[in-house]
Write an enzyme that holds these catalytic residues in place. Structure first.
Site, PDB file in Angstrom:
ATOM      1  N   ASP A 468       0.831  -1.206   0.000  1.00 15.13           N
ATOM      2  CA  ASP A 468       0.000   0.000   0.000  1.00 15.13           C
ATOM      3  C   ASP A 468       0.867   1.258   0.000  1.00 15.13           C
ATOM      4  O   ASP A 468       2.073   1.225   0.320  1.00 15.13           O
ATOM      5  CB  ASP A 468      -0.920  -0.007   1.222  1.00 15.13           C
ATOM      6  CG  ASP A 468      -2.282   0.608   0.940  1.00 15.13           C
ATOM      7  OD1 ASP A 468      -2.391   1.396  -0.023  1.00 15.13           O
ATOM      8  OD2 ASP A 468      -3.232   0.307   1.676  1.00 15.13           O
ATOM      9  N   ASP A 526     -10.557   1.903  -3.867  1.00 12.74           N
ATOM     10  CA  ASP A 526     -10.954   1.444  -2.537  1.00 12.74           C
ATOM     11  C   ASP A 526     -12.458   1.211  -2.426  1.00 12.74           C
ATOM     12  O   ASP A 526     -12.922   0.712  -1.399  1.00 12.74           O
ATOM     13  CB  ASP A 526     -10.530   2.467  -1.475  1.00 12.74           C
ATOM     14  CG  ASP A 526      -9.121   2.212  -0.963  1.00 12.74           C
ATOM     15  OD1 ASP A 526      -8.555   1.140  -1.257  1.00 12.74           O
ATOM     16  OD2 ASP A 526      -8.572   3.098  -0.278  1.00 12.74           O
TER      17      ASP A 526
END
Length: 728
Positions: A468, A526
């Site tokens: 990430d 997301d």
């Protein structure tokens, strides 16, 4: 087929229906005389005539000799658009008055050809020099490669040979566009709504998009497309360029009143970021470009074929993945996650990924980044009990990491505050999501992170890292940070070739060809809201094939949007990519638990097709269902297998069903059409289902399905059907 024809320094590269012609006659800077449709085999005379025809005639107000656009266009040749090279040597003014005023002597590069090399079919290197009084100050090598897929790769390397330091401002790939290219398409977006298309006419002047995030950003221009008026998915002539870097970018289209249009791409460099001492070099990222006379689908064919040729491209069937983030967030304990693991195995999951929250003191997003050790409170026996539970169930185990980041409240930041990335002699940049960037260009910081991640991979049976990056860079050198991040990924992959990597950056803020040379999956967004996710997946897939694109079914209402959507729509949409689940399966209903194994079986039966076939898309019509398909050829080159999604996002405008065309099929073959059971039905308006739908299948020629279309039930808004189409 790759073909290179070099005649009197006119280079003709041919591949996959594309021709690229470079006129390198004389000592001037070469020019591109054609990039587009395959011109066939051309003789020396024909190539020369083509090149001569591309000289721009004199106008009533222009330079006094015919001109042509070079591969490094500069003001000196009469080009008033964005130049191909900008920078300056650190000269001092020759005059005493200039020196006293602290003025630098203005001297723009003036390039000429030094050599042309053809190291292999489809590749040409052009070396240019900037020389005054026969003394070389700069040497620039420009490489063009026309790949077997028809993708044109280009990059440049600049070396300083002068005694003075050269400060580089811009080094670009600039390609000519045909006069017919009068409309442009690129993208913008925000968090949870990435890759939103925007389209307009190509007017006079410069259309410029810059990314200044230290990553591509949610508003990344992504792919710059120029095409004939009204181009669509299946029609029109189009040219497209993508820059293969995860850092800051400049993308533009120039239309000059002097009659030339161009598309350009360059790494966006900060002032003083690239300073080349004598003997130093700078190489641009690769620019990836493609041409198609079959609309946007033709571009996808070329780009997808290219990505599938990469050494890092995943070589095994893409495992159905469960990610724990929306199931538990930071609330980690063995009992809860063991139950989730068991439920995942029952649903048919093949890879279980433990997301953020497993590290020492990581109870929220305000602390612990950089301390890549397992939290002893949540995991008193380490991760081994969970890893063993997962692998004993036949699933792979994956782990979330964010190696580029550090929290102020961490052992690492307290021990090494000097490792936090910032501009030299400046205070810390503003925090972002309560975190800061680690200076991976610092060898000690790089070694620390490499050792910490390696220790985890040595101790546990980890086969997958979700990598990430949850903030922008607001200080330091983006160029050096991206290079260091790539080195870290490369080193980990070399040490642990069995470990796959997913690129995530607050969702889809790092989806580019540079990172795709290293990873096996990207996270496009997301959001697991199927309404938003459908468009994100469809447009991200314009460049990147589905097998790279993570696509998860989530709970309802969706965590990012609060929107409630049917189970059937969520399951159907999540099949479009590398499928997965992001949902607390321990809280599902009996109906949901029964649906998931059916959906998982459908994914396993379809993934070989979805992840290798050619994407075909129906045109977008207002208030009409959207058709998206993947087709696969048999040994004869004819389409033998296909899957189609028919998706309705809006309220229908017609009270009776209208036929939907299924593009991309062989008009000379017959096909059996049947609905795919995804585990839950789509909601349709009563009485609108045709007779064949109730029968369960229909056989028709490809000519009928592609032209007359197929009668289908009228879907409620936010619903989708999945159809399997096989040759008979």
């Amino acid at each position: 087929m790759l073909s290179t024809n070099n005649t009197n320094d006119i280079v003709h590269l041919r591949a996959a229906g594309t021709s690229f012609v470079l006129d390198a006659r004389g000592t001037g800077v070469p020019s591109i005389t054609h990039w587009g449709a395959d011109l066939g085999e051309l003789s020396a005379t024909q190539l020369a005539a083509l090149a001569d025809s591309r000289e721009r005639a004199l106008g009533p107000s222009s330079i006094d000799e015919p001109s042509r656009l070079s591969i490094v266009p500069l003001l000196a040749e009469g080009w008033s658009g964005v130049p191909g090279l900008e920078g300056r040597h650190d000269h001092r003014a020759a005059s005493a008055a200039g020196a006293a005023a602290g003025m630098g002597r203005l001297r723009r590069p003036a390039l000429r050809t030094e050599s042309i090399e053809h190291p292999e079919p489809g590749v040409v290197h052009i070396t240019l020099v900037d020389a005054a009084d026969a003394v070389v100050a700069l040497r620039l090598t420009v490489t063009f490669e026309l790949t077997a897929a028809g993708v044109l790769r280009s990059r440049s390397q600049l070396t300083n040979h002068a005694t003075e330091t050269f400060e580089l401002s811009l080094l670009a790939t600039i390609l000519p566009l045909a006069p017919v290219a009068r409309e442009r398409l690129d993208f913008s977006g925000i968090w949870a709504a990435e890759r939103q298309p925007q389209r307009s006419a190509i007017d006079y002047g410069t259309w410029l998009r810059e990314s200044r995030h230290g990553r591509r950003g949610h508003d990344d221009s992504y792919l710059t497309v120029a095409g004939s008026p009204g181009f669509g998915f299946r029609h029109g002539e189009v040219w497209a360029t993508h820059l293969g870097t995860s850092g800051d970018t400049r993308m533009w289209i120039d239309r000059s009143a002097l009659g030339q249009s161009t598309v350009g791409a360059a790494e966006l460099l900060a002032p003083g970021e690239i300073r080349l001492a004598r003997g130093d070099s700078y190489a641009t990222p690769w620019a990836y470009s493609a041409w198609s006379d079959a609309g946007l689908d033709g571009l996808s064919d070329r780009f997808h074929t290219w990505f599938r040729s990469l050494p890092a491209h995943p070589s095994t069937p893409r495992p159905l993945t469960l990610n724990t983030w929306e199931a538990v967030y930071f609330d980690h304990n063995f009992e809860q996650l063991a139950a989730l693991s068991d439920a995942a195995a029952e649903a048919g999951v093949e890879r279980f990924v433990l997301d953020d929250g497993w590290m020492k003191n990581r109870t929220d997003d305000k602390r612990a980044l950089g301390d890549w050790t397992v939290d002893a409170t949540s995991w008193p026996d380490g991760l081994s009990p969970l890893v063993d539970r997962v692998t004993a169930s036949g699933m792979q185990f994956g782990l979330w990491v964010e190696p580029e980041m550090v929290s102020l409240d961490s052992d690492l930041a307290r021990a090494h505050p000097e490792w936090i990335l910032r501009d030299e002699d400046r205070p810390l940049p503003k925090s972002w999501r309560n975190q800061f960037v680690l200076d991976l260009d610092n060898p000690a910081a790089f070694a620390h992170v490499l050792d910490a991640i390696s220790a985890l991979l040595d101790e546990y049976a980890i086969s997958y890292l979700k990598w990430d990056m949850n903030r922008d860079l607001l200080g330091g050198s983006v160029h050096r940070h991206v290079a260091a991040t790539y080195r870290l990924m490369d080193e980990l992959r070399e040490r642990y070739p069995h470990v796959e990597i997913e690129s995530c950056a607050s969702g889809g803020a790092r989806v580019d060809a540079g990172v795709l040379e290293r990873v096996q999956r990207v996270w496009p967004s997301d959001t697991n809201d199927a309404h938003d996710r459908f468009s994100i997946m469809r447009w991200t897939n314009l460049l990147v094939p589905f097998e790279y694109l993570g696509s998860h079914v989530g709970s309802s209402p969706a965590h990012t949007s609060g929107r409630s959507l049917s189970l059937g729509f969520r399951l159907a949409t999540a099949l479009m990519g590398h499928s997965g689940i992001e949902w607390d399966l321990t809280s599902t209903t009996t109906e949901e638990r029964a649906a998931l194994p059916v959906w998982a079986a459908a994914y396993r039966s379809l993934r070989g097709l979805i992840h290798t076939g050619r994407v075909v898309r129906g045109e977008l019509l207002a208030n009409e269902p959207i058709v998206t398909g993947v087709v696969a050829d048999d040994a004869s080159g004819s389409v033998a297998d296909a899957v189609f999604w028919v998706t309705r996002l809006d309220t229908p405008s017609d009270a009776v069903p209208t036929a939907r065309r299924l593009p991309g099929l062989d008009p000379h073959r017959g096909y059996r059409v049947s609905p795919v059971d995804v585990g839950a039905p789509a909601a349709t308006y009563p009485g609108t289902s045709p007779a064949w739908w109730h029968a369960g299948e229909l056989t028709l020629p490809g000519s009928v399905l592609g032209s007359a279309g197929l009668q289908l039930p009228i879907l409620h808004p936010d619903e989708a059907l999945v159809l399997r189409v096989t040759a008979v």
